[in-house]
Design an enzyme around this catalytic site. Structure first.
Site, PDB file in Angstrom:
ATOM      1  CD  GLN A 170      33.433  53.013  43.391  1.00  0.00           C
ATOM      2  OE1 GLN A 170      32.842  53.702  44.222  1.00  0.00           O
ATOM      3  NE2 GLN A 170      34.725  53.101  43.178  1.00  0.00           N
TER       4      GLN A 170
ATOM      5  CG  HIS B 115      36.686  52.581  37.608  1.00  0.00           C
ATOM      6  ND1 HIS B 115      36.607  52.189  38.926  1.00  0.00           N
ATOM      7  CD2 HIS B 115      35.506  52.224  37.039  1.00  0.00           C
ATOM      8  CE1 HIS B 115      35.429  51.612  39.143  1.00  0.00           C
ATOM      9  NE2 HIS B 115      34.747  51.631  38.021  1.00  0.00           N
TER      10      HIS B 115
HETATM   11  P1  AMP Z   1      32.090  50.114  38.083  1.00  0.00           P
HETATM   12  O1  AMP Z   1      30.742  49.447  38.083  1.00  0.00           O
HETATM   13  O2  AMP Z   1      32.022  51.559  37.704  1.00  0.00           O
HETATM   14  O3  AMP Z   1      32.845  49.868  39.363  1.00  0.00           O
HETATM   15  O4  AMP Z   1      32.885  49.417  36.895  1.00  0.00           O
HETATM   16  C1  AMP Z   1      33.857  48.424  37.080  1.00  0.00           C
HETATM   17  C2  AMP Z   1      34.283  47.998  35.691  1.00  0.00           C
HETATM   18  O5  AMP Z   1      35.510  47.284  35.810  1.00  0.00           O
HETATM   19  C3  AMP Z   1      33.287  47.065  34.985  1.00  0.00           C
HETATM   20  O6  AMP Z   1      32.887  47.653  33.759  1.00  0.00           O
HETATM   21  C4  AMP Z   1      34.081  45.788  34.781  1.00  0.00           C
HETATM   22  O7  AMP Z   1      33.784  45.144  33.575  1.00  0.00           O
HETATM   23  C5  AMP Z   1      35.519  46.285  34.830  1.00  0.00           C
HETATM   24  N1  AMP Z   1      36.507  45.298  35.241  1.00  0.00           N
HETATM   25  C6  AMP Z   1      36.480  44.539  36.356  1.00  0.00           C
HETATM   26  N2  AMP Z   1      37.590  43.753  36.412  1.00  0.00           N
HETATM   27  C7  AMP Z   1      38.318  44.039  35.307  1.00  0.00           C
HETATM   28  C8  AMP Z   1      39.565  43.560  34.776  1.00  0.00           C
HETATM   29  N3  AMP Z   1      40.272  42.625  35.408  1.00  0.00           N
HETATM   30  N4  AMP Z   1      40.009  44.077  33.607  1.00  0.00           N
HETATM   31  C9  AMP Z   1      39.289  45.022  32.962  1.00  0.00           C
HETATM   32  N5  AMP Z   1      38.127  45.524  33.408  1.00  0.00           N
HETATM   33  C10 AMP Z   1      37.631  45.028  34.554  1.00  0.00           C
END
Ligand code: AMP
Ligand code: ZN
Length: 135
Positions: free
Chosen positions: A91, A97
């Site tokens: 995460q 999410h």
């Molecule tokens: P996790 O590793 O499960 O916390 O995933 C976080 C996700 O958020 C990653 O796939 C990122 O590419 C995505 N992410 C981070 N910042 C943004 C943003 N501003 N808009 C869209 N996606 C984002």
């Protein structure tokens, strides 16, 4: 991290732009900015919390129907729904999410390591009793 400093709370409030796919009173969904495959999307509760266990049940009940809706709209035949809790579990953003990640082929989409361990029936039985007693 406080909600005020949270990047996904800012997206929900419209303070940071996003490619919004869906919004209701409790759910917000948008395209992932660094997709693992075409159609990779995120579905988030509007309620701020880092881990799934931080979110009240009533704020979670409409999440999976939205994941379904986006998966269907993407046309993906194969896809993963992923929800990470904690750094060790990959995460990066501390606002709950759910990823919807199409898996169009071997190389794109989610790659999964699955280090299955040998089963020990006595240990499973013990664990089963322990977990049931705490639920
Ligand atoms: P996790 O590793 O499960 O916390 O995933 C976080 C996700 O958020 C990653 O796939 C990122 O590419 C995505 N992410 C981070 N910042 C943004 C943003 N501003 N808009 C869209 N996606 C984002
Ligand atoms: Zn947040």
């Amino acid at each position: 991290m406080s909600a005020a400093a949270c990047i996904f709370c800012k997206i929900i409030k419209g303070e940071i732009p996003s490619f919004k796919l869906f919004e209701s009173s409790s759910v917000f969904a948008f395209l992932d900015i660094q997709p693992l495959s075409v159609g990779h999307a995120l579905v988030v509760p509007k309620h701020h919390g880092a881990k799934l266990t931080d979110i009240p049940d009533d704020q979670l009940k409409d999440i999976l129907p939205v994941v379904k809706k986006i998966a269907a709209a993407s046309g993906a035949e194969n896809w993963n729904c992923l929800q990470n809790n904690g750094r060790l579990a990959h995460q990066e953003v501390d606002h709950v999410h759910f990823h919807m990640i199409p898996k169009p082929n071997e190389t794109e989409g989610l790659g999964i390591g699955w280090p299955a361990q040998k089963s020990d029936m006595d240990k499973l039985k013990q664990l089963h009793e322990q977990l049931k007693s705490k639920m």
